[in-house]
Design a protein around this motif. Sequence first.
Motif: not given
Length: 228
Positions: A40-47
Amino acid sequence: MSAPDEARAIVMARIRTALSVATLDHARWASVARRLERHPRGTIPAQAVQSPAGCIARLGEMLTKQGAEVARVATPEDAVHAIASYLSSNNLPPRLRMGTDLRLAALPWREAWDISRVFGRAELADKACLSRALVAAAETGTLFLASGAENPTTLNFLPEIHMVLLRTSDIVGSYEEAWDRLRGVYGERSLPPRTVNLISGPSRTADIEQTIVRGAHGPRRLFVLILA
């Protein structure tokens, strides 16, 4: 049972007792197994969400901001020329410490006939070394280097000059993608490397009187070659 295994068993038994967990709690084992399989992944930052070209540009930008030197090379021949030029411009002897990485061995070293290469773990006399990064995360400008005979971990810490070769196809946006790439290399169930070193620049510290000192815990200079 060895002494370390026995000590670990004692510690784990105490934790289970404190949590009131049975030794063979199949439901908990299954829950852990499902989580490991899903990754499972967390929130991927926009950059970290970039096109391939954007990832390459951001990686170079972030590495440079963190004190590394970055060069884009179009061919393996260009990579060898860049390595020879870097050694010469820094008044270093034409000598490189390397591991047994097959991709590094396949470089056209005949293009720089005066460079002598020695293999194995780094030694105190080594001034410069060459490693290969398996993958890099553009998000923070971070190189992922796996331990092993191909790229010994000592190369990351002992010589003053650390050169790293990275292919553009091995540059991804986020850490999550980088770990996915490593799992793809080593497999889900196979034995992973003992250590994965994450490197974003040369060694430096400001612990003493807030003065930047390079080379305190590793190489003074990091030279990253990005090969198309």
